[in-house]
Design a protein around this motif. Sequence first.
Motif, PDB file in Angstrom:
ATOM      1  N   MET A  11       0.854  -1.200   0.000  1.00  0.00           N
ATOM      2  CA  MET A  11       0.000   0.000   0.000  1.00  0.00           C
ATOM      3  C   MET A  11       0.885   1.243   0.000  1.00  0.00           C
ATOM      4  N   SER A  12       0.625   2.148  -0.942  1.00  0.00           N
ATOM      5  CA  SER A  12       1.443   3.355  -1.037  1.00  0.00           C
ATOM      6  C   SER A  12       0.867   4.471  -0.175  1.00  0.00           C
ATOM      7  N   HIS A  13       1.761   5.341   0.259  1.00  0.00           N
ATOM      8  CA  HIS A  13       1.367   6.485   1.080  1.00  0.00           C
ATOM      9  C   HIS A  13       1.964   7.751   0.469  1.00  0.00           C
ATOM     10  N   ALA A  14       1.154   8.798   0.400  1.00  0.00           N
ATOM     11  CA  ALA A  14       1.636  10.074  -0.116  1.00  0.00           C
ATOM     12  C   ALA A  14       2.381  10.828   0.985  1.00  0.00           C
ATOM     13  N   ALA A  51      17.298   2.157  -6.766  1.00  0.00           N
ATOM     14  CA  ALA A  51      15.992   2.795  -6.568  1.00  0.00           C
ATOM     15  C   ALA A  51      16.043   4.304  -6.718  1.00  0.00           C
ATOM     16  N   GLY A  52      17.216   4.875  -6.703  1.00  0.00           N
ATOM     17  CA  GLY A  52      17.408   6.318  -6.801  1.00  0.00           C
ATOM     18  C   GLY A  52      18.826   6.638  -6.390  1.00  0.00           C
ATOM     19  N   LYS A  53      19.070   7.886  -6.035  1.00  0.00           N
ATOM     20  CA  LYS A  53      20.411   8.323  -5.659  1.00  0.00           C
ATOM     21  C   LYS A  53      20.441   8.580  -4.148  1.00  0.00           C
ATOM     22  N   PHE A  54      21.209   7.762  -3.446  1.00  0.00           N
ATOM     23  CA  PHE A  54      21.292   7.879  -1.998  1.00  0.00           C
ATOM     24  C   PHE A  54      22.603   7.271  -1.534  1.00  0.00           C
ATOM     25  N   ALA A  55      22.911   7.450  -0.264  1.00  0.00           N
ATOM     26  CA  ALA A  55      24.135   6.901   0.311  1.00  0.00           C
ATOM     27  C   ALA A  55      23.896   5.471   0.773  1.00  0.00           C
ATOM     28  N   LEU A  56      24.958   4.670   0.755  1.00  0.00           N
ATOM     29  CA  LEU A  56      24.836   3.289   1.201  1.00  0.00           C
ATOM     30  C   LEU A  56      24.366   3.230   2.654  1.00  0.00           C
ATOM     31  N   ILE A  99      15.880   3.840   3.491  1.00  0.00           N
ATOM     32  CA  ILE A  99      15.189   3.687   2.213  1.00  0.00           C
ATOM     33  C   ILE A  99      14.330   2.417   2.242  1.00  0.00           C
ATOM     34  N   SER A 100      14.879   1.335   2.779  1.00  0.00           N
ATOM     35  CA  SER A 100      14.144   0.075   2.830  1.00  0.00           C
ATOM     36  C   SER A 100      12.897   0.196   3.711  1.00  0.00           C
ATOM     37  N   LYS A 101      13.044   0.866   4.850  1.00  0.00           N
ATOM     38  CA  LYS A 101      11.898   1.019   5.752  1.00  0.00           C
ATOM     39  C   LYS A 101      10.808   1.870   5.106  1.00  0.00           C
ATOM     40  N   LEU A 102      11.212   2.967   4.448  1.00  0.00           N
ATOM     41  CA  LEU A 102      10.222   3.826   3.793  1.00  0.00           C
ATOM     42  C   LEU A 102       9.573   3.106   2.620  1.00  0.00           C
ATOM     43  N   THR A 103      10.307   2.210   1.984  1.00  0.00           N
ATOM     44  CA  THR A 103       9.725   1.410   0.901  1.00  0.00           C
ATOM     45  C   THR A 103       8.709   0.418   1.467  1.00  0.00           C
ATOM     46  N   PHE A 106       6.092   4.661   1.311  1.00  0.00           N
ATOM     47  CA  PHE A 106       6.441   6.040   0.973  1.00  0.00           C
ATOM     48  C   PHE A 106       7.428   6.118  -0.199  1.00  0.00           C
ATOM     49  N   LEU A 107       8.134   5.022  -0.470  1.00  0.00           N
ATOM     50  CA  LEU A 107       9.051   4.951  -1.596  1.00  0.00           C
ATOM     51  C   LEU A 107       8.755   3.687  -2.396  1.00  0.00           C
TER      52      LEU A 107
END
Length: 390
Positions: free
Chosen positions: A1-4, A334-339, A345-349, A353-354
Amino acid sequence: MSHALDPAAQEADAALFAIETEIDWLSAVSPTGNHDRWTAFVGSEYRAAPALTYAPHATDFDALRGRLTELPLDDIEHPLIELLLREKRSELQRQIDLVALRGKDGFIQASVALFGAPDAVLLRQAREILENVPVVADPSDPVGAGEIAVAALAARDVYKKADPDFDFGVFVEADINSALMVNHGTLWIDADTKVPRDRVGALIAHEVGTHVVTRQNGRRQPLKQMETGLPDYDPLQEGLATLAEWLAGCLPPQRLRVLAARVVAADMAIAGRSLEEVFTCLHETHSITRHAAFDTAVRALRGGGLTKDAVYLEGLVDLLAWLGEGHDIAPLYAGKFALSQLPTISKLTEEGFLLPPALLPTHLTGEGCAARLDAARTTPITEFYSKDLT
């Protein structure tokens, strides 16, 4: 489920995206007249180079700083998104400082604040590469900018079959401070660029398969910073891009040696060494070719001392160590981010949210790529080059 994203997060995210585009620090600190400078340096018998010059800029730094302080960060509902955007605001403030100090005292300190400085471990690894990786001449049969541009457009067509929205511009221009580079999603190729024919595919994997693909995946994200880059994204981007050359089957030893030379050059820039001193060290002590040594020295001294080039080797070393732990590489696109931001990023995905990456680079699926990826997980950095090219 996506969230804005909540309204405050959307407003801050969009404003940060716009401000970063306006700063455009890379263009601001890129010297002009590089080809003439090289010609003059050769004419001096490699003893004296003309001073670095830059295009004028009329950025209103105070206005940009004011816009950054007005962002509604306190109103953002999700604490992880608030943290990422606060860190991005701080990074943009450091970018403004960098551009404002171009050619002035304090620039090198602003560079270290933004990109860091090579530590003792990275310097040791760089010197081990320069001491142990063989010096190999480039093969003959070079190709020019036109053929590289054709290859880039062909790659674009391949990716468009997987994602009809995939697109980027390709421009051949004189004097762009790099043989090839992607800036704000556009591929720029220096008009005088000549590379071995066998390297073209690897360079396309580096620029298009990494920098453009991650930007395209980031463009689909609700968080626009995934397109332009979350704070400190450069090391992972350049690590992935260099790995792409290995996966494409053409990472020559001389390429790895140049990445190591960039670390040495960054350290010398911090120490206040001149362009001529950096050139002499790289060429005479470390056997970097004259033109590559000069290019590396200019890149390290631009603006007053730019340490950004050290992140290529730093990012590669960190990425290889991470891969050596057995992780899946796909989420990194998935985009441009730091390791270090991957857990966030994984949690927001997971929370919606991502989004996971919709597009993966072709160099992950081509012939021999799986075997080369497995080999990358266990190959020491001093041996991380294509052995069949020696």
